[in-house]
Design a protein around this motif. Structure first.
Motif, PDB file in Angstrom:
ATOM      1  N   GLU A   3      37.730  43.124  45.029  1.00 50.55           N
ATOM      2  CA  GLU A   3      38.024  42.994  43.610  1.00 50.55           C
ATOM      3  C   GLU A   3      38.174  41.514  43.281  1.00 50.55           C
ATOM      4  OE1 GLU A   3      38.529  45.245  41.120  1.00 50.55           O
ATOM      5  OE2 GLU A   3      38.067  47.023  42.324  1.00 50.55           O
ATOM      6  N   GLN A   4      37.447  41.041  42.262  1.00 51.76           N
ATOM      7  CA  GLN A   4      37.503  39.628  41.921  1.00 51.76           C
ATOM      8  C   GLN A   4      37.709  39.422  40.426  1.00 51.76           C
ATOM      9  OE1 GLN A   4      34.258  37.248  43.660  1.00 51.76           O
ATOM     10  NE2 GLN A   4      35.823  36.855  45.164  1.00 51.76           N
ATOM     11  N   SER A   5      38.399  38.328  40.102  1.00 52.72           N
ATOM     12  CA  SER A   5      38.592  37.923  38.715  1.00 52.72           C
ATOM     13  C   SER A   5      38.121  36.489  38.563  1.00 52.72           C
ATOM     14  CB  SER A   5      40.065  38.022  38.319  1.00 52.72           C
ATOM     15  OG  SER A   5      40.279  37.417  37.065  1.00 52.72           O
ATOM     16  N   PHE A   6      37.528  36.167  37.431  1.00 53.78           N
ATOM     17  CA  PHE A   6      37.106  34.796  37.147  1.00 53.78           C
ATOM     18  C   PHE A   6      38.053  34.120  36.166  1.00 53.78           C
ATOM     19  CE2 PHE A   6      32.386  35.929  38.090  1.00 53.78           C
ATOM     20  CZ  PHE A   6      32.662  35.835  39.451  1.00 53.78           C
ATOM     21  N   SER A   7      39.251  34.683  35.981  1.00 50.99           N
ATOM     22  CA  SER A   7      40.230  34.085  35.085  1.00 50.99           C
ATOM     23  C   SER A   7      40.581  32.677  35.552  1.00 50.99           C
ATOM     24  CB  SER A   7      41.492  34.948  35.050  1.00 50.99           C
ATOM     25  OG  SER A   7      42.504  34.327  34.298  1.00 50.99           O
ATOM     26  N   GLY A   8      40.389  31.688  34.689  1.00 52.82           N
ATOM     27  CA  GLY A   8      40.705  30.304  35.027  1.00 52.82           C
ATOM     28  C   GLY A   8      39.771  29.681  36.032  1.00 52.82           C
TER      29      GLY A   8
ATOM     30  N   SER B  62      42.212  37.718  44.160  1.00 49.73           N
ATOM     31  CA  SER B  62      41.054  38.038  43.326  1.00 49.73           C
ATOM     32  C   SER B  62      40.249  36.796  42.947  1.00 49.73           C
ATOM     33  CB  SER B  62      41.509  38.760  42.049  1.00 49.73           C
ATOM     34  OG  SER B  62      42.331  37.922  41.261  1.00 49.73           O
ATOM     35  N   HIS B  63      40.682  35.626  43.440  1.00 52.27           N
ATOM     36  CA  HIS B  63      39.936  34.391  43.174  1.00 52.27           C
ATOM     37  C   HIS B  63      38.578  34.468  43.870  1.00 52.27           C
ATOM     38  CE1 HIS B  63      38.843  30.136  43.255  1.00 52.27           C
ATOM     39  NE2 HIS B  63      39.775  29.918  42.342  1.00 52.27           N
ATOM     40  N   PRO B  64      37.499  34.006  43.231  1.00 50.63           N
ATOM     41  CA  PRO B  64      36.174  34.098  43.865  1.00 50.63           C
ATOM     42  C   PRO B  64      36.107  33.477  45.248  1.00 50.63           C
ATOM     43  CG  PRO B  64      35.955  33.451  41.565  1.00 50.63           C
ATOM     44  CD  PRO B  64      37.417  33.440  41.859  1.00 50.63           C
ATOM     45  N   ASP B  65      36.853  32.399  45.468  1.00 48.55           N
ATOM     46  CA  ASP B  65      36.786  31.734  46.770  1.00 48.55           C
ATOM     47  C   ASP B  65      37.461  32.543  47.868  1.00 48.55           C
ATOM     48  OD1 ASP B  65      35.378  29.615  45.757  1.00 48.55           O
ATOM     49  OD2 ASP B  65      37.155  28.452  45.272  1.00 48.55           O
TER      50      ASP B  65
END
Length: 899
Positions: free
Chosen positions: A648-653, A626-629
Motif C-alpha cells: 500500500e502506497q501514498s504519494f501524499s507530500g 506508505s512512502h514510495p521509497d
C-alpha cells in the motif's frame, strides 16, 4: 619548529573558547586572534596558533537547534516531570558536560545538548513515579556521524541522575563497534577504564568523589555466560547504576536474559523494583536481510522484547540516522506482539544537526559544495566489478584509486601546513565485502605508498625542474593542481611539507578477521596525529568512527537506504579541513545518495507537520510505510524467491519525476506536440502567468493533468511508476479538483518560441542504460527550488517559517570574518510542498550536453501536497528489485561479520 603537545594545544584552545564565550556579541576573526595572542603570552605558549584560532572560530559559530518531537497525543504523560522533581542532583550529567567542555566542545553546543537530552528525558517515564508497572517506547532520529553517541550518553547520565538503575546499550553487531562504544562510555559515564589490565580513573572519573557506575562488560568482553557466572551479582547488590554495553546478536541477548531471569526476577518472573533504560544504537540494523542465525532480525528483536518484558518498569529508546527501518517498514517480519512492543508508540524525536555538520546537504544536495567534494569513479568496474567474488584475482587497482591516494597525501601535507600535525587524518577505502579482496587492495596501496614515499624523500627538496621528472611526484602535483590549488598554499610549500606526511602513516585492513586496530587513542597519548589508510567493508560501513576522515573511496553497489547512508562515514565534523575533503563514488551511488538525502529531509519535515497538526507517532509510522521509497526497503526484506508482493502506497507530500526518459526522437516529438496543444488551449482556458523561470497556469482541472500524464510517452522502465501516478490521481480526484501547471522555461535557456519551451542544459552521466534511455543525474528532473515558483509571497513566507522552526540559532555563516552577517535559512522543496494546497505538474525540455544523446528531451514531474490519506496498491517482483538494486550486496555473503 617543534610541535606542541596535544595537551598543551588543547588547554589553550579550551581557555580561548571559554574566554570567547563571555563576549556579548559573536567575536570576529580579529577578536579571536587578539584574544589568542593574549592567552599565549599569559600561558607562555610558543606553538603554532593557526589550528587553535581555527578551532575557536568554529566554536563561536557552532549552533544546534532544539529539534522537534512527535508524541502520542492520547497518552497521559507529563513531560514536565523533570522540572517538577526538585530532588534530582545532576551529578552524572554535570560531570559529562564538564568532560565535553574539557574535550573542546563549544560551550553553546554543550548547553544545547543538555537542553535537548533534558527534553528527551522528559519523554521517558519518571523512575520515581507511582505504579507497579509501566513502559515507554521511543525513537531518536539523528544524522550519520553527527553525535548520536554524545546524545544518548548525555541521556544516560541524566537518566541515572533521575533514578534509572539498570542501563543497557546495544551497540550494533560488530565487536569493533561495541569496543568503541564501551571506550566512550568508560570515559563519559563510568569514569574508569574497563581494560582489565589498566583499571585507572579516566574522563569523568578524574573528578573527586565521582560515584562510578558498575559494569559487567569491558573493552575486551561482551556480556556472555562466563561473565554472568563469574559475577554472581544481582542488580540490587549495587546502590549505584549498572550499565552494560553489548552487541546486537542472539547469543549475547540470550545470555543476558538468562542472567536477569535466573538471578534477579522474583516469583512472578519479573524485576519489579529496578527502573530500566535500554538504548538501541543503530536501531534500524535489525532490519538487515540476513539468514545468519545469530543475526536473525526476528530472533534479535524477540530477545530484546523478552528482556524488556522482564522489567516492570522499562524504557526503550532506539537511535538511528536511517528511519526507513524495521520498526516502520517491515511490519510482517515479526509477530504482532513484537512489533507493538518495539514500535516507538510514545515519541519520536528528530535531532537538528549543528551548523558545522558536514552532512548530506553539503556533500550531495548543494550544487556548489557538491562539485567541490564529490568525484565520480568511472574506471573501477574493470578491476573490482560490483559483482566480484571472494576468490577473484585482483590484477591491479584502478587509476582513480591511486589518484585518491595522491589526493590524501597532498591533503595531509596541507593540513600539516595549517597547524594540524597533531590531528588525525584518515582515508577510507571500501570496495569489497570480501576479506581476501580487501587484503589485496591493501597490498597494492602499500606498494604504491612505499614508492611515493621514496619519491618524496628523494625529491621534496629538489628544484621543480628535477622533481617534476618523477612520475609519482607528477601524480602529487596533478592532485594539487586539480584539487587543492585554492587551499591557501603554493605548490612549493606543499612539496616541502610532503616528507612529514609519512612520519606516522599506516595502512590497515579493518574487518572481524583482522587483528589490526585503528587505535587513535594510542597516538593521542603520545601527542601524535595518526595518518591512517583504512581498507575494509561492512565494519567500515556502520557505526565505526574514522577520525579525521579526509578522503573517501567507495565502490559498493547497494541501494538499501540504511546500508547506503551508514556507508557514508565521510559525514561528520571537519573543523579546519572541510574544503580538503573528497568523496570518490560511482555515479550511481552519487545519484542515490542525493535521492536519499531528499527523502530523509522529507521525513523530518513530515514530523514537523504532524506535530503542528496534533498527530502521533503511529501516524508517522503509517506515512513512512506508505512512502514510495519504502517499496525498495520492504521488498528486499520480504522477497526470498520470485513471488510478487503488493504494498500500500501514498504519494501524499511526495514528488514523482520521470527520472529515466526516452531519447526516441519520435516519442519526444509527440510529447512536445502534446505540450504545445495544451499550452495553446491554456490548459483548460486558464491564463498564463510568468514566473522567474517559465510560466504557470493556476487552477487547471485535475482531469487535464491526468490526461497529460496518460498521453505522455515515457520510457518503458518508468511506465509502472507512471501508472501508479495515474492511479493516485484517480484516488484523490474527488477532492483535489484542480492543480497548477508549471512550464519550466528559463530565460537563459536555449531554443524556445511560440508554445515551445526553452531548453535546460543537462550533463549526461557515464554508463547510461542500453537503448533509448537517459538516466538523469541524481534521479532528479527539477532543479532545487522549482517547486517554489508561482507561490504567493504569503506561501513563501510560510515555507520559510517551516524551515526556520527549531533553527533560530542555526543561521550558518559561510565566511568567518568581520564582514559576515550570517547566512540565509535554507528553504527546500519539501518546505514548499508543505504550503501547497494543490498538486503541481512541472514540464521540462532538457538539452543533453555532448553528442551521446539526441535532444531535446521532454520530461515531467508531479508534486503532491500533504494531507491525502488515500493509498494505491503497488505490485513489484524480483525482476523489479534486481533492476533497482543492481548486483546484490547480500549480507549473507559478507566476510567481515563478527564471529
Amino acid at each position: 619548529m617543534s610541535q606542541p603537545s596535544n595537551a598543551a594545544e588543547q588547554n589553550i584552545t579550551n581557555a580561548l573558547i571559554s574566554g570567547l564565550a563571555n563576549f556579548a556579541e559573536t567575536p570576529t576573526r580579529d577578536d579571536v586572534e587578539a584574544k589568542a595572542k593574549q592567552l599565549a603570552d599569559i600561558f607562555g605558549y610558543t606553538g603554532d596558533m593557526r589550528g587553535i584560532v581555527t578551532a575557536a572560530l568554529i566554536s563561536v559559530d557552532t549552533r544546534m537547534g532544539a529539534g522537534v518531537s512527535l508524541v502520542d497525543v492520547a497518552a497521559k504523560h507529563d513531560d514536565l516531570w523533570v522540572r517538577k522533581r526538585e530532588d534530582i542532583e545532576w551529578t552524572y550529567s554535570n560531570a559529562y558536560e564538564g568532560f565535553l567542555r574539557e574535550d573542546g566542545w563549544p560551550p553553546s553546543m554543550v548547553t544545547s545538548l543538555g537542553d535537548v537530552t533534558g527534553r528527551i528525558l522528559g519523554l521517558l517515564q519518571d523512575p520515581h513515579s507511582e505504579g507497579t508497572s509501566w513502559n515507554r517506547r521511543g525513537l531518536v532520529i539523528g544524522h550519520v556521524q553527527s553525535g548520536k553517541t554524545a546524545n544518548y550518553t548525555s541521556l544516560i547520565a541524566r537518566a541515572a541522575d533521575a533514578g534509572y538503575k539498570f542501563i543497557i546499550v546495544i551497540a550494533g553487531i560488530h565487536n569493533n563497534l561495541r569496543k568503541q562504544t564501551q571506550e566512550r562510555i568508560d570515559k563519559a559515564f563510568i569514569g574508569r577504564s574497563s581494560d582489565p589490565e589498566d583499571r585507572r580513573n579516566i574522563g569523568v572519573g578524574l573528578n573527586p568523589n565521582y560515584p562510578h557506575p558498575a559494569t559487567l562488560t569491558n573493552i575486551n568482553e561482551d556480556f556472555n555466560k562466563n561473565t554472568a557466572t563469574k559475577s554472581g551479582w544481582k542488580i540490587n547488590d549495587f546502590s549505584k547504576p549498572i550499565i552494560l554495553v553489548i552487541k546486537k546478536n542472539v547469543t549475547t541477548l540470550t545470555a543476558l536474559h538468562k542472567w536477569l531471569k535466573d538471578l534477579n526476577a522474583k516469583g512472578d518472573g519479573r524485576i519489579s523494583d529496578v527502573p530500566m533504560l535500554l538504548i538501541d544504537d543503530e536501531a534500524d540494523n535489525a532490519s538487515i536481510n540476513t539468514n545468519k542465525e545469530d543475526l536473525d532480525p526476528t530472533r534479535t528483536n524477540g530477545k530484546i522484547r523478552e528482556i524488556l518484558s522482564l522489567f516492570a518498569k522499562s524504557c526503550y529508546v532506539g537511535y538511528t540516522a536511517t528511519p526507513f527501518a524495521n520498526i516502520f517498514i517491515n511490519p510482517d517480519a515479526y509477530t504482532d506482539e513484537v512489533r507493538e512492543d518495539l514500535f516507538p508508540r510514545d515519541f519520536i524525536y528528530c535531532l537538528d544537526a549543528p551548523t558545522t555538520y558536514f552532512g548530506a546537504e553539503k556533500v550531495f544536495l548543494d550544487e556548489e559544495s557538491s562539485q567541490n567534494i564529490v568525484r565520480p569513479i568511472d574506471d573501477c568496474e574493470n578491476f573490482i566489478p560490483f559483482a566480484h567474488k571472494r576468490d577473484d584475482k585482483l590484477p591491479e587497482l584502478p587509476a582513480s584509486l591511486y589518484r585518491a591516494l595522491d589526493q590524501f597525501i597532498v591533503a595531509r601535507a596541507i593540513r600539516n601546513l595549517r597547524g594540524q600535525t597533531n590531528k588525525h587524518c584518515s582515508m577510507m577505502v571500501n570496495v569489497s565485502r570480501f576479506v581476501p579482496i580487501q587484503r589485496a587492495v591493501r597490498d597494492f596501496l602499500s606498494l604504491r605508498e612505499k614508492r611515493i614515499r621514496e619519491a618524496v624523500k628523494a625529491n621534496y627538496r629538489m628544484p621543480e625542474s628535477a622533481s617534476s621528472t618523477n612520475e609519482y611526484m607528477q601524480g602529487l602535483k596533478r592532485a594539487f593542481d586539480d584539487e587543492y590549488s585554492a587551499a591557501g598554499f603554493a605548490w612549493s610549500e606543499v612539496k616541502a611539507a610532503l616528507h612529514g606526511v609519512f612520519e606516522h602513516l599506516h595502512l590497515y585492513v579493518i574487518n572481524s578477521k583482522s587483528d589490526e586496530v585503528l587505535d587513535y587513542g594510542r597516538y593521542e597519548k603520545e601527542g601524535v596525529g595518526l595518518t591512517a589508510i583504512a581498507v575494509g567493508g561492512l565494519s567500515l560501513s556502520r557505526g565505526l568512527t574514522i577520525e579525521g576522515l579526509t578522503v573517501s573511496y567507495m565502490y559498493r553497489n547497494t541501494k538499501m537506504y540504511d546500508a547506503l547512508m551508514q556507508m557514508g562515514r565521510w559525514f561528520g565534523y571537519r573543523p579546519g579541513f572541510e574544503d580538503l575533503c573528497r568523496v570518490n563514488l560511482s555515479r550511481d551511488s552519487i545519484n542515490w545518495y542525493a535521492h536519499i538525502a531528499d527523502a530523509a529531509d522529507e521525513l523530518t519535515q513530515q514530523v514537523k507537520r504532524m506535530r503542528r497538526d496534533g498527530l502521533s507517532p503511529k501516524d508517522f509510522g503509517l506515512y513512512v510505510r506508505s512512502h514510495p521509497d519504502s517499496l525498495l526497503v520492504t521488498a528486499a526484506n520480504k522477497m526470498r524467491s520470485g513471488e510478487e508482493i503488493t504494498i500500500e502506497q501514498s504519494f501524499s507530500g511526495v514528488l514523482i519525476e520521470s527520472y529515466i526518459v526516452s531519447t526516441d526522437v519520435n516519442a519526444n516529438k509527440d510529447n512536445f506536440k502534446l505540450v504545445e496543444e495544451l499550452w495553446r488551449q491554456g490548459f483548460g482556458g486558464r491564463n498564463e502567468e510568468e514566473t522567474s523561470k517559465g510560466f504557470i497556469f493556476r487552477d487547471v482541472p485535475i482531469g487535464i493533468v491526468e490526461a497529460f500524464v496518460r498521453r505522455f510517452e515515457c520510457h518503458t522502465n518508468f511506465s509502472p511508476r507512471k501508472l501508479d501516478v495515474l492511479n493516485y490521481i484517480e484516488q484523490i480526484a474527488d477532492h483535489r479538483l484542480e492543480a497548477d501547471v508549471l512550464l519550466i522555461s528559463p530565460k537563459n535557456g536555449t531554443g524556445g518560441g511560440d508554445f515551445v519551451l526553452r531548453h535546460q542544459a543537462r550533463a549526461v552521466g557515464e554508463d547510461q542504460p542500453v537503448g533509448t534511455a537517459w538516466l538523469l543525474n541524481k534521479y532528479r528532473v527539477a532543479s532545487r527550488g522549482d517547486e517554489g515558483l508561482g507561490l504567493t509571497d504569503e506561501q513563501r513566507e510560510e515555507a520559510t517559517q517551516f524551515a526556520r522552526e527549531g533553527k533560530a540559532e542555526q543561521l550558518a555563516r559561510k565566511k568567518r570574518d568581520s564582514k559576515d552577517e550570517g547566512g540565509e535559512v535554507s528553504v527546500s522543496d519539501a518546505h514548499f510542498r508543505m504550503v501547497r494546497k494543490k498538486p503541481l505538474l512541472m514540464v521540462h525540455s532538457l538539452e543533453p550536453k555532448g553528442k551521446q544523446i539526441p535532444g531535446p528531451v521532454a520530461a515531467f514531474g508531479i508534486s503532491f501536497p500533504y494531507g491525502d490519506s488515500e493509498t494505491i496498491k503497488a505490485v513489484v517482483n524480483i525482476v523489479w528489485l534486481r533492476q533497482m538494486q543492481g548486483y546484490g550486496d547480500n549480507p549473507d555473503d559478507e566476510e567481515d561479520y563478527d564471529d
